[in-house]
Write an enzyme that holds these catalytic residues in place. Structure first.
Site, short mmCIF file in Angstrom:
data_model
loop_
_atom_site.label_atom_id
_atom_site.label_comp_id
_atom_site.label_asym_id
_atom_site.label_seq_id
_atom_site.Cartn_x
_atom_site.Cartn_y
_atom_site.Cartn_z
N TYR A 136 12.66 75.41 73.60
CA TYR A 136 12.99 75.39 72.18
C TYR A 136 12.16 76.46 71.48
CZ TYR A 136 15.23 70.82 72.85
OH TYR A 136 16.04 69.80 73.25
N ASP A 204 27.22 64.72 69.63
CA ASP A 204 25.96 64.52 70.34
C ASP A 204 25.09 63.56 69.52
OD1 ASP A 204 23.73 64.70 71.91
OD2 ASP A 204 23.40 66.84 71.63
#
Length: 294
Positions: A136, A204
């Site tokens: 990330y 999601d």
């Protein structure tokens, strides 16, 4: 799926450890006698197993490879040393109204870890893109992982969330407690709400939950309590998942359900539906494709 939505969320379908046979449990029972283990166990084979299963000290993890490499895997094993799948063999519930949550990414971490749903025993590994490990752009601020025995069906278009199809993965959980956990920890959590993230057209779900051993766990029981006792957390979670792909040149993710976190009842409905989808998957009522059912 319409029949699924009519089901009462007070009862959840789940499975026994090491069994894929569904049965029904009541969510009205009370939580008592949590067991905490964080010790190292040395077996005669000289392999080191780290036992960090809060709900069940007989479930251990076995690490293969080195962190930060393509070979790194975190497997789950039973007390005989046999590999089991954290996705399929860890029960969703134990009958006390809480859910089992498996940590993939500890808070303050940036390595993008995930369950390898296409590999035998679905170990936790670091995600890759074009043969390179993925990170990330900034640390995640909560413990992040999955609910076992859930599956977001990619053939189902959710009419409540812009007709988005499931992302073919277990349901994600964002655990907001204060303790930084470890990869492979199994926590008892209670859901507090849910965000409907839409990632490149795929639905999601992000269940917002708290571990039962957190000092503030007794204070938060629904989405409104989160804002009261963890002010700003819900918007911070939404913004983090909305923006994390932007540094890579991708558009921001979107959210359904009015761009807000839905309440606990809605989160329980999501868990019920995705658990039923998982049950159909392991029964092969739905084609698994490349997914591992072992």
């Amino acid at each position: 799926m319409a029949a699924t939505r009519a089901m009462a969320v007070a009862r959840q379908t789940t499975c026994c450890l090491l069994s894929k046979r569904p049965f029904s449990l009541s969510s009205k029972s009370h939580i008592t006698n949590l067991c905490f283990n964080n010790k190292r166990v040395f077996l005669s084979s000289k392999r080191v197993f780290s036992c960090r299963a809060i709900y069940n000290p007989e479930v251990q993890i076995k690490v293969e490879g080195q962190p930060g490499t393509l070979d790194y895997r975190v497997f789950f094993v039973d007390n005989s040393g046999k590999k089991i799948s954290p996705w399929h063999d860890i029960p969703l519930q134990l009958g006390d109204g809480a859910f089992n949550f498996i940590v993939e990414i500890p808070k303050e971490s940036s390595a993008k870890m995930e369950a390898a749903t296409d590999e035998l025993y679905t170990p936790i590994k670091q995600d890759t893109k074009k043969g390179k490990l993925r990170y990330y752009p900034y640390n995640i601020n909560w413990n992040y992982g999955l609910l076992p025995q859930t599956w977001e069906d990619p053939s189902f278009a959710n009419s409540e969330v812009e007709g988005a199809f499931g992302d073919n993965d277990p349901v994600d959980v964002v655990e907001i407690g204060q303790t930084q956990r470890k990869i492979g920890d199994i926590l008892k959590v209670k859901p507090l709400g849910v965000l409907a993230m839409i990632d490149e057209g795929e639905l999601d779900w992000k269940i917002v939950a708290i571990s039962l051993d957190d000092p503030k766990a007794s204070l938060v029981n629904d989405v409104d309590d989160v804002e009261k006792h963890f002010p700003g957390t819900l918007s911070a979670i939404r913004d983090w998942f909305r923006d994390y792909k932007i540094p890579d040149g991708k558009p921001a993710n979107k959210f359904g359900l009015g761009n807000k976190a839905a309440n606990k009842d809605y989160a329980l409905k999501v868990i019920t539906e995705t658990n039923e989808s998982w049950a159909k998957l392991v029964k092969r009522s739905i084609s698994p494709g490349e997914l591992s059912l072992v």
